[in-house]
Design a protein around this motif. Structure first.
Motif, short mmCIF file in Angstrom:
data_model
loop_
_atom_site.label_atom_id
_atom_site.label_comp_id
_atom_site.label_asym_id
_atom_site.label_seq_id
_atom_site.Cartn_x
_atom_site.Cartn_y
_atom_site.Cartn_z
N UNK A 277 0.80 -1.22 0.00
CA UNK A 277 0.00 0.00 0.00
C UNK A 277 0.84 1.27 0.00
N UNK A 278 2.13 1.14 -0.27
CA UNK A 278 3.04 2.31 -0.26
C UNK A 278 3.17 2.83 -1.69
N UNK A 279 2.07 3.42 -2.19
CA UNK A 279 1.99 3.80 -3.60
C UNK A 279 2.94 4.95 -3.97
N UNK A 280 3.08 5.92 -3.07
CA UNK A 280 3.97 7.03 -3.36
C UNK A 280 5.41 6.54 -3.51
N UNK A 281 5.82 5.63 -2.63
CA UNK A 281 7.17 5.09 -2.73
C UNK A 281 7.33 4.23 -3.98
N UNK A 282 6.26 3.52 -4.35
CA UNK A 282 6.30 2.72 -5.58
C UNK A 282 6.50 3.61 -6.79
N UNK A 283 5.79 4.74 -6.81
CA UNK A 283 5.94 5.67 -7.93
C UNK A 283 7.35 6.26 -7.96
N UNK A 284 7.89 6.61 -6.80
CA UNK A 284 9.26 7.14 -6.74
C UNK A 284 10.27 6.09 -7.22
N UNK A 285 10.06 4.83 -6.84
CA UNK A 285 10.96 3.77 -7.28
C UNK A 285 10.91 3.62 -8.79
N UNK A 286 9.71 3.69 -9.37
CA UNK A 286 9.56 3.59 -10.82
C UNK A 286 10.28 4.74 -11.52
N UNK A 287 10.20 5.94 -10.93
CA UNK A 287 10.89 7.09 -11.52
C UNK A 287 12.40 6.92 -11.48
N UNK A 288 12.90 6.30 -10.42
CA UNK A 288 14.34 6.08 -10.32
C UNK A 288 14.82 5.03 -11.31
#
Length: 550
Positions: A277-288
Motif C-alpha cells: 500500500x506504499x503507492x507514493x514510494x512505488x511511484x518514486x521507485x519507478x521514476x528512479x
C-alpha cells in the motif's frame, strides 16, 4: 483459442477501479468498498475509465518497445538488476571452489588420505562437503520467501550479504574437514537466498522488452562465479601451503564489500511496495528506474490492476497457495525447469577439472581445460541474449535440452571404446564434447530457466514460487552430490565418461516432460500470463493465443 480480437483493441480486462475492493454479499451481489489510499495522486481526479486507459497505455508501451529502445529508456533498471545479481556470483563461486579443491595437491595432503600412492579426499567426505551448500540452499531458499515479503527485497539482500561476510571466516580458517563442512553448510543457508532474490528483483524492475535478458543474467552470474573459482584455483593450486585453498575462500570477501557500499542507494521493488500500500514510494521507485522523460503513472496503474486480478482469481501469497489449483500448474513448471538443470548434468560442472584428471589429462592441462570449460559457458550465456530477443523461450529450452541429451549419450558411447587407457585421444574427445555440452547448456536451458521461473509465477507468490523451485533444485543437487563421487571416484564405480548414459537418459526423459508442459511466454505481460493460466490455455496454444474479454 477464443476469439480473434487483438489485445490492444479490446476493453479492459478488469471491470473495477484499482482503488476499490470488490466483495460479494451474502446474496451474491457485488459490493465495491474503497480500501486503499489514492496511489500517489494517480487517481485523485480520474474516473474508472481513466484508470483503465492508463493501464492500457502501459501495456501498449510494454509491447511496443524494442530491446534497444527499452535499454535507452530504463538504464537504471538494468544497472540495479545487475547489481542485485552480484549475490549469485557468490552462489556460483563457493560450491565450485569445493569441487575444484579435490584436485589441488596441497588440499589433498592436508585433508585427504593415501590410496595406492596418491592423496585423495574420500568419497564420503566429498559427498559431505558437496552437500553442505545444497542442503543450506534448500533451507535458505525456503526461508528467503518470508523476509522478502515482510521487509522487501532490498533489506533481505543486505542482511544476507552481512551474514555471508561473517560466515566466510569459518571457511578461511578451516583446517579440518568437520570445520570446513560447517562453513559450507552455514554458508549455503545464506547463498540459497541470492538465487531467489536476484531473479525476483530483476523481473519486477525491468520492462517487458528487457525482462528475458536481465532475468537470464542470474545464469551468467553463476557462470562468472564458477569461472572465477576455477581461475583462482588454477592460480593457487601450485602453492605448497594452506594458501592453496585459503586464498580462494578469501576472495569471497570482495563481493560483500562492493554490495554493501552500493545497496543503500538501490530502489526497492515497486511491485512489493504496491502490495504494501506504499503507492507514493512505488511511484518514486519507478521514476528512479526509468529515464526522466518517462511517465510512470501508467506503469503503476498496470501494477495495481495486475495485483487486483491476482486477488480476484485468488492466487494467494503463501507457500500453500503455490499448490492451490490456480497456481499448481505454474508451480510445477517452475520446479520442473529448475530441477532439470540438475537432472541434465549441470552438477558435473563442479567436478569438471576432477573429471578431466580421471579421464587421463595431466593435472595442469585439466585445470586449464576447466577454466576454458567455463569460459565457453560464459560466451554461451552472452549469446543466449540474442536468442532470447529473437526466439521464444519454449523453442530455445526444448531444442537445447534435446541437444544436451544427445551429447551426453555420445560421451557414454565414446567411453566404451576398447583400450581406453592406451588412447589419450579418447580422453580429449570426451573433454571437448563436455565443453560443447557446457556451451549448449549456457546458450539454452541455463539462462532460459530463470526467465521461465519469473514469467510463469504469479506476482503475489513469485518469491515463494522461485524459493520452492530453488529448494527442489537443491534437493536434486543433494542426490547428485551423494551419487556423483561414488560414480566417478577411482576407488568406487570409476564410471568416467559412462556417466553420459546416466545423464543422457535423464535429459531425454526431461525433454519429454518439457515438450508437453513448458509454454511460450515471450512478449507477454504478467497480467496476460495470469489470464492465460486462469483460462487453462493448452501448452502449445500459448504462443498464438489472443486474449479477449470474457
Amino acid at each position: 483459442m477464443r476469439g480473434n480480437e487483438r489485445l490492444e483493441e479490446r476493453e479492459p480486462l478488469l471491470g473495477t477501479a484499482p482503488v476499490h475492493h470488490t466483495r460479494r454479499n451474502d446474496d451474491g451481489t457485488k459490493n465495491d468498498i474503497e480500501d486503499r489510499k489514492d496511489p500517489a495522486g494517480l487517481i485523485a481526479t480520474a474516473s474508472i475509465d481513466d484508470i483503465h486507459t492508463e493501464a492500457r497505455i502501459a501495456a501498449d508501451e510494454e509491447h511496443g518497445h524494442s530491446f534497444f529502445k527499452a535499454l535507452k529508456l530504463y538504464p537504471a533498471a538494468v544497472g540495479w538488476s545487475l547489481f542485485f545479481s552480484l549475490g549469485v556470483i557468490m552462489c556460483g563461486f563457493d560450491p565450485q571452489v569445493i569441487g575444484q579443491l579435490y584436485a589441488v595437491p596441497r588440499f589433498q595432503r592436508d585433508f585427504g588420505y593415501l590410496y595406492e600412492g596418491n592423496w585423495i579426499i574420500s568419497a564420503p567426505w566429498q559427498t559431505g562437503l558437496g552437500m553442505g551448500s545444497p542442503i543450506g540452499q534448500v533451507l535458505g531458499a525456503l526461508f528467503a520467501g518470508y523476509p522478502m515479503e515482510w521487509y522487501g527485497r532490498k533489506k533481505t539482500f543486505g542482511v544476507c550479504v552481512i551474514c555471508t561476510t561473517g560466515l566466510i571466516f569459518l571457511q578461511f580458517f578451516a583446517r579440518s574437514l568437520p570445520v570446513l563442512l560447517a562453513g559450507e553448510l552455514l554458508g549455503g543457508l545464506v547463498l540459497g537466498t541470492y538465487a531467489v532474490i536476484a531473479p525476483a528483483y530483476a523481473s519486477e524492475v525491468c520492462p517487458l522488452a528487457l525482462r528475458g535478458v536481465l532475468t537470464s543474467c542470474t545464469n551468467i552470474c553463476f557462470v562468472i562465479g564458477q569461472l572465477l573459482a576455477n581461475g583462482v584455483i588454477a592460480g593457487t593450486e601450485g602453492f605448497d601451503s594452506h594458501w592453496a585453498y585459503s586464498a580462494p575462500f578469501a576472495v569471497q570477501w570482495v563481493w560483500p564489500f562492493f554490495i554493501l557500499i552500493g545497496l543503500p542507494f538501490a530502489p526497492e521493488s515497486p511491485w512489493w511496495l504496491q502490495r504494501q500500500g506504499r503507492f507514493e514510494e512505488a511511484e518514486k521507485a519507478l521514476k528512479r528506474l526509468a529515464s526522466s522523460d518517462i511517465d510512470v503513472k501508467p506503469t503503476l496503474a498496470i501494477i495495481i490492476e495486475t495485483d487486483r486480478l491476482e486477488k480476484e482469481i485468488e492466487t494467494g501469497s503463501t507457500y500453500w497457495d503455490c499448490f492451490k489449483k490456480i497456481n499448481r500448474r505454474r508451480t510445477e513448471i517452475a520446479v520442473g525447469v529448475y530441477t532439470i538443470q540438475v537432472l541434465s548434468g549441470i552438477y558435473l560442472v563442479g567436478y569438471a577439472t576432477y573429471f578431466f584428471t580421471l579421464a587421463g589429462l595431466p593435472t595442469t592441462q585439466a585445470f586449464n581445460m576447466g577454466v576454458g570449460f567455463l569460459a565457453v559457458g560464459f560466451v554461451g550465456t552472452c549469446l543466449s541474449w540474442l536468442l532470447l530477443v529473437h526466439f521464444g523461450r519454449r523453442s530455445i529450452y526444448n531444442y537445447g535440452l534435446a541437444t544436451l541429451a544427445v551429447l551426453q549419450l555420445i560421451i557414454g558411447i565414446i567411453d566404451c571404446s576398447p583400450h581406453y587407457d592406451q588412447r589419450p585421444s579418447i580422453a580429449w574427445a570426451e573433454a571437448v564434447i563436455m565443453v560443447i555440452w557446457n556451451f549448449i547448456y549456457d546458450l539454452t536451458i541455463g539462462p532460459v530457466c530463470f526467465v521461465l521461473l519469473c514469467e510463469v509465477s504469479a506476482t503475489r507468490v513469485r518469491s515463494k514460487t522461485i524459493a520452492l523451485a530453488t529448494a527442489a533444485q537443491a534437493l536434486a543437487g543433494i542426490v547428485m552430490t551423494v551419487a556423483i563421487p561414488y560414480m566417478i571416484n577411482a576407488d568406487q564405480a570409476n564410471m568416467r565418461g559412462k556417466l553420459g548414459f546416466f545423464f543422457g537418459g535423464l535429459a531425454a526423459a526431461c525433454f519429454t516432460w518439457a515438450y508437453f508442459r513448458v509454454p511460450e511466454l515471450k512478449g507477454r505481460t504478467f497480467q496476460e500470463v495470469d489470464i492465460m493460466f486462469e483460462r487453462n490455455v493448452k501448452t502449445r496454444e500459448f504462443k498464438d493465443y489472443v486474449i479477449t474479454r470474457e
